[in-house]
Design a protein around this motif. Sequence first.
Motif, short mmCIF file in Angstrom:
data_model
loop_
_atom_site.label_atom_id
_atom_site.label_comp_id
_atom_site.label_asym_id
_atom_site.label_seq_id
_atom_site.Cartn_x
_atom_site.Cartn_y
_atom_site.Cartn_z
N HIS A 24 0.76 -0.82 -0.29
CA HIS A 24 0.28 -0.08 -0.07
C HIS A 24 0.82 1.41 0.29
O HIS A 24 2.47 1.79 0.44
N ASP A 25 0.80 2.29 -0.41
CA ASP A 25 0.98 3.51 -0.73
C ASP A 25 0.59 4.18 0.73
O ASP A 25 -0.27 4.51 2.27
N THR A 26 1.82 4.65 1.31
CA THR A 26 2.62 5.45 2.74
C THR A 26 1.22 6.48 3.24
O THR A 26 0.72 6.16 4.34
N ARG B 277 -2.50 3.89 -5.95
CA ARG B 277 -1.60 5.21 -6.86
C ARG B 277 -0.29 4.51 -6.79
O ARG B 277 0.58 3.61 -6.02
N GLY C 201 2.61 6.65 -7.95
CA GLY C 201 4.08 7.75 -7.39
C GLY C 201 3.62 8.87 -8.30
O GLY C 201 2.61 9.06 -9.31
N THR D 58 -1.50 7.35 1.08
CA THR D 58 -2.91 7.31 0.56
C THR D 58 -3.45 5.94 0.97
O THR D 58 -4.90 6.13 1.27
N ASN E 191 -0.81 -0.33 -3.77
CA ASN E 191 0.35 0.01 -4.70
C ASN E 191 0.81 -0.95 -6.04
O ASN E 191 0.01 -1.78 -6.40
N ARG E 192 1.56 -0.31 -6.27
CA ARG E 192 1.68 -0.92 -8.18
C ARG E 192 1.79 -2.36 -7.95
O ARG E 192 1.66 -3.24 -8.89
#
Length: 567
Positions: free
Chosen positions: A389-391, A464, A466, A393, A397-398
């Motif tokens: 996961h994106d930290t 997300r 990035g 939002t 993640n990808r």
Amino acid sequence: MTRPSRSLPFHSIDSYNFCSVNGKETARAMFAGYWADISQLRAAAVNLHIPTMFVMILVATSIMAVALGTLAFRKLPDLRSWSLSLLLQVVAYVLFSLRGQVSDIWSIVVGNACITASVALYGAGLYQFHHRRTPKWLLLAPVMVCIVGFLIWIGDYRARVAIGSGLWLLQVLYLLGLLVAFRDRTEGCGQYILGAAAVLFAGTQAYRLFAVLGGTDSSVQFTDATPPVVASYFSSLACTLLLAVGALTMIQERYEQALRGSEARYRKLIDYATQGICVLQDDRFRFVNPKTLDLLGYNEAELVNQPLFSLIHPDDQGLAKANHALRLEGKGEGLTYPLRMHTRQRGWRWFEISGVLFDWHGRPATLNFLADVTERLQAAEQMRELAYHDTLTHLPNRRLLLDHLTLARAAYERSGKHGALVFIDLDNFKPLNDLHGHAVGDLLLIEVAQRLLHTIRGADTAARFGGDEFVVLLTQLSEDAVTARMQAQQFAEKLLSVLGQPYLLSTELNGARHTVEHHCTGTAGVVVFNGTGESNEALLDRADAAMYEAKQAGRNCMRFSEGRLGG
């Protein structure tokens, strides 16, 4: 006036008058009567049947030798020297009984050497009991003295008695010295039983020695029933019994002491264990260690005899009952599982449960181990969050998006359905960062993520990649390619519409809160796919390329990748 008469066992003195004028004659007559009684007792001793006593000693010693030998060589190795000592006594008595039928060398020399070795082995047994090395001279020296002395005086009965009694007296005195030396290392009454046997045997041998040396023993062979001979046979039987009982008692007391020590050590390990340990029987706590009380926050009275499942989370009770049943059936070896238990101060906590089946007061029970793994699971979840996961939002993640894409395409290969990737890049994001700083830019990205999550369906994924790039995976589109393209277009337009609404970003500047209004749109590239064709990375590259085409077309719009469908 005369006193009533007084009768004695063997001599009556009822004719004596204590008020007689001739008092001296009366006293002299009374003492003469007592002496006659003693003489009758001695005569009774002489009339004892020595062969019968000999057989009794032989039978008793044989039984005890077999019993102690069986225990020694099966379960109690500390008894081996003592059991061998009894066996040598049996051999000696057998040789004594064959006097006149075998050579005197065997009957006298070897027989008495066996008795000497038997006494020496009691001392060796004490050394062995205390795990000390037995001095070689303790066994060899007395036996050699016995053999040499009896060979020299093989024809002199009184000399042999003096040598044997003196030698055995010295051996038993040494044995008493060992008992005294080891008394602080030995618990219980077994050592005192051995000591009583040694004192009795030493007293008998001293009596016989002085009787021979003083000329009061009239025996000329070992079967003569003189008081010293009778005393030695009685002493032999009593000492053999006492020595056997004393040895067994010492061994038993040692094992009981070791058991108590073992229990104390294990209890200390349990009490100071860093893991909760409890015994469950009939689904109730029967024992809990201090760590269990600390983990759950209850006292012992509140837990012991209380049902286990009253503390387990309702959603985990099925798992707990099934695994507990497996453990009771002996099938739960190595079984470890997490569940939630209610604690007094900290609410629901995750515990890792393991255990084994064992016996508790004669009935089956389980010994269970509890470890609070709440922080560990939280840390694992955080690591997973960071990995997938994106930290900022908290969107996937990808890596996680590609996992979902792989699963979707595998399902569509079977079902024939389609999906779509919507690659979104925010417009007008850099000026916001330049004007208001990255903190406000981060607020915008968080708001974009929330709008995407509220717009997509439950089976879709918003990720997300990035910076200001986001990718939405649309799933479960139609099996018809044209219809799937139309569905993807409708979803993409809806997403761009939601993202195009004004943003009110609340921030703090110089201790005062203020709101930044920002207008931001998105540009999207869309690719429709099914379960065959290009790789996941190729699909992403096509969606990215379509997004750049939309950027060149004026932004705030979308473009489809017109490549081959299904890839």
